[in-house]
Design a protein around this motif. Structure first.
Motif, short mmCIF file in Angstrom:
data_model
loop_
_atom_site.label_atom_id
_atom_site.label_comp_id
_atom_site.label_asym_id
_atom_site.label_seq_id
_atom_site.Cartn_x
_atom_site.Cartn_y
_atom_site.Cartn_z
N ILE A 76 0.19 8.04 11.82
CA ILE A 76 0.60 6.90 12.64
C ILE A 76 1.95 6.52 12.74
CG2 ILE A 76 0.41 4.62 13.09
CD1 ILE A 76 -2.34 5.82 12.85
N LYS A 77 2.81 6.69 11.83
CA LYS A 77 4.26 6.36 11.57
C LYS A 77 5.23 7.60 12.42
CE LYS A 77 4.22 3.72 7.33
NZ LYS A 77 4.53 3.85 5.93
N LYS A 78 6.17 7.23 13.12
CA LYS A 78 7.01 8.33 13.70
C LYS A 78 8.75 8.00 13.17
CE LYS A 78 8.10 6.77 18.22
NZ LYS A 78 7.94 7.19 19.60
N LEU A 116 -2.04 10.70 1.51
CA LEU A 116 -2.51 10.55 3.05
C LEU A 116 -1.96 9.04 3.45
CD1 LEU A 116 -4.13 12.84 2.27
CD2 LEU A 116 -5.77 12.41 4.04
N ASP A 117 -0.97 8.85 3.72
CA ASP A 117 -0.34 7.53 4.00
C ASP A 117 -0.88 7.17 5.45
OD1 ASP A 117 1.04 5.10 3.56
OD2 ASP A 117 2.71 5.68 4.62
N GLU A 118 -1.48 5.92 5.55
CA GLU A 118 -2.15 5.42 6.66
C GLU A 118 -3.14 6.01 7.28
OE1 GLU A 118 -0.99 2.55 6.95
OE2 GLU A 118 1.33 2.64 6.23
N ALA A 119 -3.79 6.95 6.55
CA ALA A 119 -5.04 7.72 6.95
C ALA A 119 -6.23 6.61 7.34
CB ALA A 119 -5.51 8.90 5.89
N LYS A 122 0.83 -1.40 0.06
CA LYS A 122 -0.03 -0.05 -0.11
C LYS A 122 0.77 1.13 0.13
CE LYS A 122 -1.87 -1.66 3.70
NZ LYS A 122 -1.33 -3.03 3.76
N THR A 123 1.87 1.31 1.06
CA THR A 123 2.49 2.45 0.94
C THR A 123 3.61 2.61 -0.14
OG1 THR A 123 2.51 2.76 3.37
CG2 THR A 123 4.33 3.83 2.51
N THR A 124 4.21 1.47 -0.62
CA THR A 124 4.79 1.32 -1.74
C THR A 124 4.14 1.68 -2.96
OG1 THR A 124 4.97 -0.96 -1.72
CG2 THR A 124 6.83 -0.09 -0.96
#
Ligand code: ATP
Ligand code: MG
Length: 172
Positions: free
Chosen positions: A40-42, A102-105, A16-18
């Motif tokens: 989400i990601k940090k 919007l990644d991981e939205a 998904k992110t890739t």
């Protein structure tokens, strides 16, 4: 002026992110500018260092405190997501970017950091020419209904089950 669509990459399989990053690279190759907001990601994944070098075409920002590790979102998690959401809205309306990701939205909505209505509002106010891309498992029905393209990555097999941990350059 070209029309921009709303794309969703969801499901439990890898990619998904890739997919979203690949799209940003393709858009950059065509001279388009992309804003990527990661919820989400940090932790900064390997792509961050590279994308800094492409910062005339791709901007990537993180709005996460990594709450999944703690299961229940804290006030700080929610605050970070809401701040991210406001930034995204601003960037979306600024017309500086042809693509907004919007990644991981979807995950942020699933855990109540932002609401499904927030995403629907972005879809409603986005300039017609902007391509809006939303990733993350658990895409909610309303967002799926409002999107123009929805791809579900379905896990058929994953080496995670064999105990393979996330690898630098491949998963992180
Ligand atoms: P990708 O970022 O590879 O396209 P994705 O966006 O489809 O994957 P997500 O649901 O966002 O998948 O979650 C994948 C995340 O889970 C990765 O960022 C990775 O850091 C993390 N992860 C933890 N353990 C593993 C593992 N063993 N294999 C793969 N990913 C893992
Ligand atoms: Mg992802």
């Amino acid at each position: 002026m070209r029309k921009g669509y709303v794309q969703v990459y969801t499901g439990n399989g890898k990619g998904k992110t890739t997919a979203a990053l690949g799209l940003a690279v393709r858009a950059a190759g065509a001279g388009m500018r992309t804003f990527i907001a990661q919820f989400i990601k940090k932790k900064k994944c390997s792509e961050h260092a590279l994308l800094e070098e492409l910062n005339d075409r791709i901007t990537i920002r993180q709005y996460g405190k990594g709450f999944l590790l703690r299961k229940k979102p804290s006030a700080a998690d929610i605050q970070a997501a809401k701040a991210g959401y406001q930034q995204v809205k601003e960037k979306l309306l600024s017309r500086e970017y042809e693509v907004v990701i919007l990644d991981e939205a979807n995950v942020a909505v699933h855990y109540g950091l932002i609401s499904a209505q927030d995403i629907l509002d972005l879809i409603a106010v986005k300039p017609k020419s902007v391509e809006l891309v939303i990733t993350g498992r658990y895409a909610c029905d309303q967002v799926v209904a409002a999107a123009d393209l929805v791809t579900e990555m379905r896990e058929v097999k994953h080496y995670r089950q064999k105990g393979v941990e996330a690898r630098r350059g491949i998963e992180k």
